[in-house]
Structures are given as structure tokens and as C-alpha cells.
Design an enzyme around this catalytic site. Structure first.
Site, PDB file in Angstrom:
ATOM      1  N   SER A   1      49.533 176.630  71.811  1.00  0.00           N
ATOM      2  CA  SER A   1      49.947 176.721  73.166  1.00  0.00           C
ATOM      3  C   SER A   1      48.885 175.745  74.023  1.00  0.00           C
ATOM      4  O   SER A   1      48.103 175.278  73.456  1.00  0.00           O
ATOM      5  CB  SER A   1      50.030 177.912  73.938  1.00  0.00           C
ATOM      6  OG  SER A   1      48.821 178.516  73.972  1.00  0.00           O
ATOM      7  N   LYS A   2      49.129 175.382  75.240  1.00  0.00           N
ATOM      8  CA  LYS A   2      48.168 174.515  76.146  1.00  0.00           C
ATOM      9  C   LYS A   2      47.119 174.912  76.316  1.00  0.00           C
ATOM     10  O   LYS A   2      46.163 174.490  76.119  1.00  0.00           O
ATOM     11  CB  LYS A   2      48.861 174.528  77.462  1.00  0.00           C
ATOM     12  CG  LYS A   2      50.373 173.518  77.470  1.00  0.00           C
ATOM     13  CD  LYS A   2      50.638 173.468  78.848  1.00  0.00           C
ATOM     14  CE  LYS A   2      52.097 172.532  78.894  1.00  0.00           C
ATOM     15  NZ  LYS A   2      52.282 172.578  80.379  1.00  0.00           N
ATOM     16  N   ARG A   3      46.684 176.420  75.977  1.00  0.00           N
ATOM     17  CA  ARG A   3      45.369 177.031  76.010  1.00  0.00           C
ATOM     18  C   ARG A   3      44.395 176.873  74.813  1.00  0.00           C
ATOM     19  O   ARG A   3      43.315 176.767  74.944  1.00  0.00           O
ATOM     20  CB  ARG A   3      45.093 178.342  76.203  1.00  0.00           C
ATOM     21  CG  ARG A   3      45.833 179.102  75.034  1.00  0.00           C
ATOM     22  CD  ARG A   3      45.981 180.796  75.625  1.00  0.00           C
ATOM     23  NE  ARG A   3      46.787 181.552  74.549  1.00  0.00           N
ATOM     24  CZ  ARG A   3      45.942 182.185  73.536  1.00  0.00           C
ATOM     25  NH1 ARG A   3      44.791 181.797  73.334  1.00  0.00           N
ATOM     26  NH2 ARG A   3      46.693 182.781  72.352  1.00  0.00           N
ATOM     27  N   HIS A   4      45.185 176.111  73.732  1.00  0.00           N
ATOM     28  CA  HIS A   4      44.526 175.481  72.576  1.00  0.00           C
ATOM     29  C   HIS A   4      44.139 174.229  72.616  1.00  0.00           C
ATOM     30  O   HIS A   4      43.349 173.590  71.949  1.00  0.00           O
ATOM     31  CB  HIS A   4      45.342 175.824  71.453  1.00  0.00           C
ATOM     32  CG  HIS A   4      45.302 177.143  71.028  1.00  0.00           C
ATOM     33  ND1 HIS A   4      46.918 177.979  71.171  1.00  0.00           N
ATOM     34  CD2 HIS A   4      44.810 178.083  70.471  1.00  0.00           C
ATOM     35  CE1 HIS A   4      46.766 179.094  70.769  1.00  0.00           C
ATOM     36  NE2 HIS A   4      45.358 179.254  70.332  1.00  0.00           N
ATOM     37  N   GLY A   5      44.408 173.430  73.785  1.00  0.00           N
ATOM     38  CA  GLY A   5      44.162 172.209  74.149  1.00  0.00           C
ATOM     39  C   GLY A   5      45.627 171.231  74.071  1.00  0.00           C
ATOM     40  O   GLY A   5      46.822 171.834  74.416  1.00  0.00           O
TER      41      GLY A   5
END
Length: 570
Positions: free
Chosen positions: A254-258
Site C-alpha cells: 500500500s501507499k504506506r510502503h512507498g
């Protein structure tokens, strides 16, 4: 559970990539597109592109274009399409009518409020909130009369009572669901619009899709679709569900992984072939002993469904960066130049073109992409040092807008009279000359970690407006004596009749011996003065790349550079 062997594909298999334009082309979708592309190319088959744009509230033409842009950047060409589902509604309604006529589906007159009340009651009683088949009990003749009279109705598929539905998956083997776990699902809404299950099956039948390669999150959808194929009298295609892609913490990417979109990775300076090579190995394993760096011809030759893993893949950003480094090192400068020009443009860096007619850098087709190795060049392994002065440092994560550190340098670099060089600037290489640009890129690419380096840490090679690394200035230019000696060294270079790499080195070492200082102190200080960085190629290769005029100007301005860096730091 045993893996079901994949039957020898038909002479010309047909596969499809069917994105929904409700967002950007993300990593998982790109990997699915790549696997379909590799399978089609391996068997000389057909890749169909279908845009599933039936979600009218969320689908936009802009997102369609972004998806197409991502596919083109990756070098994934398609053979048919794009087909748009919004232009094929007649096909879906005809399929729905056929299912009603055959008794495989029925009209459902339940209103939205009625359905919500039943779901709420089921939740209160601890039952799954499923449709209970109320309208399935209505006599078909009565249902048709009510529908003909204008009463609003959806169309639902009648799940067979009892038994189970199974299919043979090329990756996961035999997969079976009890029919009691499935509810009678909607095929056509009361306004006539199709749902996902009906539209994809009708499309896949109409487009003669033989193999469906998609993410494992679609496994739960498959029994419903298998039932639809059978009810419509069509052969069930081969299903191959590929593992999900997880972040480093083993949660879904997801976006929290980059960055998760394809174009975001492009914007981070990743080259397309590196990203494609990296994606291919997320869930697919080539034969043992195969090198990790694989060009298109090798990927196409080796790819098969049997080697797709059942285990979820982990997106390893460090591994992607390694691939990127390897590809940049191996790319010919000619191939890198249009990609680098894009980075210069984004960074606001203007390179005077003069007689340099740089390539426009159009998107290349798959025929132009690398074969067994990018550009046919030798790969520099991660254990080999390409530059002799220092160990590599990680490249910056991004290029910030740089402000001019020494605005006077641009003028000063043109006033040193000496033999050789160009007619206008006798010892100065023409930085708008194509040959010079390509040679300089070749000098720099072994140190590059991303394309952004060419507009960031390598900026000083292409413009006199650059920021010096404060840490490098503090470490190598803090000593007043070193700065004074560098100014004097610049004067020696200005007076020299030869400015070859060997002569530049001899002048510096002779000067250091004359002054009783270590040559290393001058080399390190000069490197920072000339490039703004503490790490660079061989100093004397840097000098000849920059040309004597710029070398002299930057050495003479070393005091200003140190002062500017100190002021910026504080």
C-alpha cells in the site's frame, strides 16, 4: 494440494489485461500485465487490452490515459484493443436475457430498502448477510409478466442447490467451493447496468480468451464465473492466479510502503527495463542457475505458468534499486540520454543545445527493448568498483530544486585563455556537443543509483549552478590552507600548455610535493570544489570532462563555495 499441469496451450492462446480506470496503474496490476504479456509472447499468442470502466462514478478518461501511459513506459504492447466495457453493454444485456430464458437466472424485484432490512436482521441473528432467494420462488411466467408491465427488477444468477463448484488452477491446483457458500448474485442491476461477474465473463467469451492470468485475490470470484461459463454454454478458460505482492512487513502493498504506482517509480528515476525485470521475479522463478538480470528475449523464452509461486511475493525496494543500478551501468549513453533529458526538464535544468540535436525520447516498442542484456553491454556486478577514489554512497532519494551556489562561475569559466579546446573557449569542451554529453554520461553512470542523480548529485557536470554537499565541504574544505592552495593550483592549470588527464594529475602531484602537503588533501578538496560532492569519478577524469576553464574557475572560487555552504548550513 497438487498443482494441475497446464495443458499445452492452443496454437495461439489469447490472454487479456483488464484494468479498471479508477486509479493509477499500480505495481500489482503492472505485474499482472507483464505476466500476460510474457505468456502471450512466449506462445506467439494475442494480448487483449480491455478497460473495465463500468464504474461510471470513479472511472475517468484521465485514469485510462494514465494506465495506457504506464503500460507504454513499461514497454508492454498489446495486440487488440483497448476495448471499453461502457461500449459493450448490449453484449451484457443479451447474455443476461439468455440466462433468464434458460432458467439459469431470474428476475429479482426486491427493493434496496428490503434488502438492507434483511441484511440487518441477519446480522442481528448472527447469520451471514446473504440474499435468501426470495424472488427465486416466483414463477418464471409471473416474473416475466411483472417485468413486462414495467416493474423494476434486477437479474440474479441461480446458484445450483447442493454440491460444489471446482476449477483447475494452473498455479494453485484444484480449487473447490461448496455451493452453499455462494449466494445468488446480481448479473444486471435494475437500471440494466451489468455487474462485474457478468461483464467479464461475457467479454472473455466474446473475445475468445483462453487463459486468465490474474491476482490471487480473484480466486473467490472464480466459482461464480465458472458457473456463468457453463450456463452460457462456453468452455471454461484456464485460470492462473498469481500470488499477491506484499510490503516488507508482509502486509499487502500500500501507499504506506512507498510508491505503489508504476509512474511514481518512473518519477523516482527507475529505468523501465529494470522495473520490468524486477516485476517479473515477483512471484515467478526462472530455472536454477539463471542470472537475475534478464532481457526481454530471455524472459519471454523462460516464462511459464508452472514456475509461478503460490507464496506471496515481497516488494524489496533495495532489490529494485540494485536492478536499476545494474541497468544504468549497462545502458549505452545513447539510450540513457533521452531518459536523463526528462530528469533535467523536471529539475528545471537547461542544457544549451547548440549543434547538439538530442533525441526526443519517444516511447519505444518492445522490439526496441534490450535482449539478453541491456544494450549488449557488460554488466558491472555489485562487488566491482567502477570508480577508484571512494566507496559508493547512496544516491539521494530525490532531486530538490537547486539554487545557484556560485552565480559568477558561469562567466568566470569563459575567461581563461589557453591553447586547445573550442574556438570560442580554447580549453573548454562544448557542453552542448552530443559527443561530450555521451562521454560524460559514460563517465558518470557507474556511480548512478537512479536517473535523478544526473540532475542531482551529478548536476555540476552539466551546469555551473549547483549546490555543494555541506558535509563534504566541512570535511574537505574546512582548512584555510587547503582552500588557498587550491586557488594557486588553479593558476598552475591556467598556465599549463597541456590539460590531458595524465598531465592534470602530474601538475597536482608535483604541486603537492612542492608545497609539502599530501596530494590526497588537494584531490579531495578539488573534487568538492569541482563537483560539489565528496564522491565522484577519478578526479582527473572529472577535470578533463569539465574542461580547463571550468576547473580553473571553480578552483579559484573555492572560498566563495565554502562561504556559501556555511551560510546555507546555518
Amino acid at each position: 494440494m497438487a498443482r494441475i499441469p497446464v495443458a499445452d496451450p492452443v496454437s495461439s492462446p489469447r490472454v487479456r489485461f483488464a484494468p479498471s480506470p479508477t486509479g493509477y496503474l499500480h505495481v500489482g496490476g503492472a505485474r499482472t500485465a507483464l505476466f500476460n504479456w510474457l505468456f502471450a509472447r512466449h506462445f506467439q499468442g494475442t494480448l487483449v487490452l480491455r478497460i473495465e470502466d463500468t464504474d461510471l462514478e470513479r472511472s475517468t478518461p484521465e485514469m485510462v490515459e494514465r494506465i495506457l501511459q504506464g503500460l507504454r513506459w513499461l514497454g508492454l504492447d498489446w495486440d487488440e484493443g483497448p476495448y471499453y466495457q461502457t461500449q459493450r453493454t448490449a453484449l451484457y444485456r443479451a447474455a443476461g436475457d439468455k440466462l433468464v430464458e434458460s432458467g439459469a437466472a431470474y428476475y429479482c424485484f426486491c427493493t434496496k430498502d428490503e434488502l438492507e432490512r434483511r441484511r440487518a436482521k441477519a446480522a442481528e441473528e448472527g447469520r451471514p448477510p446473504r440474499y435468501e432467494g426470495v424472488c427465486r420462488k416466483i414463477d418464471p411466467t409471473e416474473a416475466s409478466r411483472r417485468r413486462s408491465a414495467g416493474e423494476a427488477a434486477a437479474v440474479r444468477f441461480a446458484i445450483p442447490e447442493g454440491g460444489s463448484t471446482s476449477f483447475d488452477d494452473a498455479v494453485f491446483g484444484k480449487v473447490e467451493f461448496s455451493n452453499s457458500e455462494l449466494e445468488d448474485f446480481v448479473l444486471l442491476r435494475s437500471d440494466g447496468s451489468p455487474t462485474y461477474h457478468l461483464s467479464v465473463v461475457a467479454d472473455d467469451i466474446d473475445l475468445r480468451i483462453s487463459h486468465i492470468i490474474r491476482g490471487a485475490d480473484h480466486i473467490s470470484n472464480t466459482p461464480k464465473q465458472v458457473l456463468l461459463y457453463r450456463a452460457l454454454g462456453a468452455a471454461v478458460p484456464v485460470f492462473a492466479h498469481v500470488p499477491l505482492i506484499l510490503g516488507a512487513d508482509k502486509s499487502r502493498l500500500s501507499k504506506r510502503h512507498g510508491a505503489t504506482s508504476v509512474m511514481a517509480h518512473r518519477d523516482e528515476g527507475i529505468v523501465p527495463e529494470a522495473f520490468r525485470n524486477f516485476l517479473a521475479l515477483l512471484g515467478w522463478t526462472p530455472p536454477e542457475g539463471t542470472p537475475e538480470v534478464l532481457g526481454d528475449s530471455e524472459l519471454i523464452r523462460l516464462f511459464n505458468l508452472d514456475s509461478i509461486s503460490r507464496s506471496n511475493a515481497v516488494f524489496d525496494r533495495a532489490k529494485l534499486d540494485w536492478f536499476n543500478t545494474e541497468y544504468i551501468r549497462a545502458y549505452p549513453a545513447e539510450r540513457l540520454l533521452p531518459l536523463i533529458e526528462e530528469e533535467w526538464k523536471k529539475a528545471g535544468l537547461q542544457i544549451a543545445r547548440g549543434n547538439y540535436a538530442g533525441p526526443a525520447g519517444p516511447t519505444r516498442s518492445s522490439q526496441d527493448l534490450p535482449e539478453t542484456s541491456p544494450g549488449g553491454a557488460e554488466f558491472v556486478g555489485p562487488g566491482r568498483k567502477s570508480w577508484v577514489d571512494d566507496e559508493p554512497q547512496p544516491s539521494p532519494g530525490g532531486t530538490k530544486q537547486l539554487s545557484p551556489a556560485l552565480p559568477a562561475l558561469g562567466n568566470r569559466a569563459n575567461i581563461i585563455p589557453s591553447p586547445g579546446g573550442t574556438a570560442q573557449n580554447p580549453s573548454q569542451p562544448e557542453t552542448n556537443n552530443r559527443d561530450w554529453l555521451l562521454a560524460t554520461i559514460d563517465l558518470l553512470k557507474p556511480r548512478a543509483r537512479s536517473l535523478k542523480d544526473f540532475a542531482g548529485s551529478f548536476r555540476a557536470f552539466f551546469t555551473d549552478e549547483f549546490e555543494a554537499d555541506p558535509a563534504a565541504v566541512e570535511k574537505f574544505l574546512k582548512d584555510d590552507n587547503v582552500r588557498r592552495l587550491l586557488v594557486e593550483l588553479g593558476q598552475r592549470y591556467a598556465q599549463a600548455t597541456d590539460f590531458s588527464e595524465a598531465e592534470a594529475e602530474k601538475i597536482l602531484r608535483d604541486f603537492a610535493a612542492e608545497k609539502g602537503v599530501k596530494a590526497g588533501a588537494l584531490i579531495n578538496g578539488a573534487r568538492v570544489a569541482l563537483t560539489g560532492q565528496g564522491v565522484a569519478p577519478s578526479l582527473f577524469a572529472v577535470m578533463t570532462a569539465l574542461g580547463r576553464n571550468r576547473v580553473v574557475a571553480r578552483l579559484e572560487a573555492v572560498g566563495e563555495l565554502a562561504e556559501h555552504s556555511a551560510a546555507t548550513k546555518h
